[in-house]
Design a protein around this motif. Structure first.
Motif, mmCIF file in Angstrom:
data_model
loop_
_atom_site.group_PDB
_atom_site.id
_atom_site.type_symbol
_atom_site.label_atom_id
_atom_site.label_comp_id
_atom_site.label_asym_id
_atom_site.label_seq_id
_atom_site.Cartn_x
_atom_site.Cartn_y
_atom_site.Cartn_z
ATOM 1 N N UNK A 296 0.636 -0.768 0.045
ATOM 2 C CA UNK A 296 -0.238 0.130 -0.055
ATOM 3 C C UNK A 296 0.309 1.051 -0.435
ATOM 4 N N UNK A 297 2.171 1.250 0.464
ATOM 5 C CA UNK A 297 2.871 1.949 0.655
ATOM 6 C C UNK A 297 2.936 2.662 -0.840
ATOM 7 N N UNK A 298 4.054 1.341 -1.434
ATOM 8 C CA UNK A 298 4.341 2.088 -2.476
ATOM 9 C C UNK A 298 3.066 2.059 -3.423
ATOM 10 N N UNK A 299 2.194 2.092 -3.719
ATOM 11 C CA UNK A 299 1.071 2.070 -4.261
ATOM 12 C C UNK A 299 1.422 3.303 -4.259
ATOM 13 N N UNK A 300 1.151 3.757 -3.456
ATOM 14 C CA UNK A 300 1.252 5.591 -3.457
ATOM 15 C C UNK A 300 2.911 6.231 -3.609
ATOM 16 N N UNK A 301 3.933 5.384 -3.862
ATOM 17 C CA UNK A 301 5.021 6.822 -3.603
ATOM 18 C C UNK A 301 6.181 5.184 -3.176
ATOM 19 N N UNK A 302 7.305 5.694 -3.644
ATOM 20 C CA UNK A 302 8.476 4.881 -2.959
ATOM 21 C C UNK A 302 9.658 6.076 -2.531
ATOM 22 N N UNK A 303 9.524 6.130 -0.728
ATOM 23 C CA UNK A 303 9.802 7.002 0.070
ATOM 24 C C UNK A 303 11.243 7.896 -0.391
ATOM 25 N N UNK A 304 11.462 8.480 -0.335
ATOM 26 C CA UNK A 304 13.138 9.640 -0.613
ATOM 27 C C UNK A 304 13.713 8.586 0.391
ATOM 28 N N UNK A 305 14.659 9.755 0.707
ATOM 29 C CA UNK A 305 15.754 9.565 1.469
ATOM 30 C C UNK A 305 15.914 10.256 2.849
ATOM 31 N N UNK A 306 14.588 11.502 2.688
ATOM 32 C CA UNK A 306 14.488 11.565 4.432
ATOM 33 C C UNK A 306 13.399 11.054 4.752
ATOM 34 N N UNK A 307 12.232 10.545 4.290
ATOM 35 C CA UNK A 307 11.221 9.727 4.456
ATOM 36 C C UNK A 307 11.454 8.036 5.186
ATOM 37 N N UNK A 308 12.789 8.035 4.077
ATOM 38 C CA UNK A 308 13.183 6.134 4.564
ATOM 39 C C UNK A 308 13.950 6.321 5.730
ATOM 40 N N UNK A 309 15.163 7.322 5.726
ATOM 41 C CA UNK A 309 15.447 7.195 7.242
ATOM 42 C C UNK A 309 14.284 7.418 8.570
ATOM 43 N N UNK A 310 13.189 8.018 8.293
ATOM 44 C CA UNK A 310 12.401 8.621 8.901
ATOM 45 C C UNK A 310 11.954 7.359 9.488
ATOM 46 N N UNK A 311 12.125 6.012 8.130
ATOM 47 C CA UNK A 311 10.992 4.653 8.111
ATOM 48 C C UNK A 311 12.041 4.360 9.457
ATOM 49 N N UNK A 312 12.919 3.900 8.815
ATOM 50 C CA UNK A 312 14.026 3.133 9.715
ATOM 51 C C UNK A 312 14.931 4.022 11.139
ATOM 52 N N UNK A 313 14.198 4.823 11.195
ATOM 53 C CA UNK A 313 14.067 5.706 12.755
ATOM 54 C C UNK A 313 12.757 4.554 13.764
ATOM 55 N N UNK A 314 12.281 5.157 12.913
ATOM 56 C CA UNK A 314 10.730 4.317 13.839
ATOM 57 C C UNK A 314 10.462 3.276 13.893
#
Length: 316
Positions: A296-314
């Motif tokens: 569902x996430x990738x159906x909308x977009x592939x997160x960029x560097x900022x949001x990929x780092x945010x996902x990893x931290x969470x």
């Protein structure tokens, strides 16, 4: 939004600027002072009763099975909207009509129009104008109103006549951009218009969560008032796109817990913030496998560097 690129008065490139508490296309030259106010265009609409039934018509540009009311622009030489709507009925259907009653005014934001709707009683033989390709007749009580523009006029007339309106025809629902359904009770998208919020209410949304900033693209200055006027609960958690925080996410999770069991619509400017927050909430709070939530996430977009780092931290 105007399609103009250059000022019609001085030919300078137009820019977005704040005028009248909204962003509008305007000339940057203060001496010129041109502002494209983009005010809505008045349109007349007729619920045409003919031989006891209501005529619905299909425009030549519409897909098959899509029918609606008779509508047209109010002309500057129409002495009154009533004259304009009777003119449209004659031009589009070849019928002579008389006003049954005024039904109401209806915003149609997608087309930047305000609709003035009437019940028209018509006589004669149907002879379609050049814009229409097909027509049909139905009893008023059998018409499924559509959740936009003239559909609300149909519904209002049904209620006045003592009928219980059928459910909205959701095939005609105009969804906000980047629409993505996680399930029946979890709907996401980019920024809706005021008209689209009304449609979301019509399909059963109970709660709106907004992750946009007030300065985000197409943000509505009075969104909280618009949503609450529709009887929906409203939560605003402004998330800076370039710098999301875990505190933002914790606030989001708290709201989702409070609204558990309700039909929730979540939006931001383009559904990117939302898709990440919903992904993390499903994985961390609902136990959804990552690979399932990622679809569902990738159906909308592939997160960029900022949001990929945010996902990893969470996810730590």
């Amino acid at each position: 939004m105007s399609r103009f690129k250059y000022c019609p008065q001085c030919a300078k490139p137009l820019e977005l600027a704040n005028h009248g508490e909204m962003q509008r296309i305007a000339c940057p030259d203060r001496v010129c002072g041109y502002v494209h106010w983009d005010n809505p265009v008045p349109v007349v609409a007729a619920i045409v009763e003919h031989e006891g039934q209501i005529i619905l018509a299909r425009n030549a540009a519409w897909p098959p099975k899509m029918f609606a009311l008779i509508t047209g622009f109010l002309e500057k030489n129409d002495p009154h909207p009533e004259s304009g709507v009777l003119r449209e009925v004659e031009e589009e259907l070849g019928l002579k009509g008389r006003i049954g009653e005024f039904i109401g005014f209806y915003p149609f934001e997608r087309m930047n129009q305000v609709i003035i709707a009437y019940h028209v009683i018509a006589e004669g033989t149907v002879n379609l104008g050049e814009e229409l390709i097909e027509w049909k007749k139905l009893p008023l009580e059998q018409i499924k109103p559509w959740p936009a523009g003239t559909g609300y006029a149909v519904r209002d007339l049904q209620i006045r006549r003592g009928f219980t309106p059928p459910s909205f025809d959701l095939n005609m629902l105009r969804k906000p951009r980047n629409w993505h359904e996680i399930g029946e009770k979890l709907l996401t998208a980019g920024q809706p218009s005021a008209e689209e919020f009304k449609s979301l209410r019509a399909i059963g949304s109970e709660v709106v969560i907004n992750l946009s900033l007030p300065t985000s693209d197409h943000a509505l200055a009075d969104e909280d008032d618009i949503v609450r006027a529709l009887g929906l609960r409203y939560h605003h958690i402004p998330v800076v796109f370039e710098a999301p925080t875990l505190d933002d996410f914790d606030r989001f999770c708290a709201v989702m817990q409070d609204e558990d069991g309700h039909t929730v619509f979540i939006h931001c400017a383009a559904n990117k913030r939302v898709s990440v927050f919903v992904y993390l909430w499903r994985v961390l709070k609902k136990g959804v496998p990552r690979e399932v939530a990622e679809r569902d996430l990738h159906a909308v977009w592939k997160p960029d560097a900022v949001w990929s780092a945010f996902i990893a931290a969470a996810l730590i």
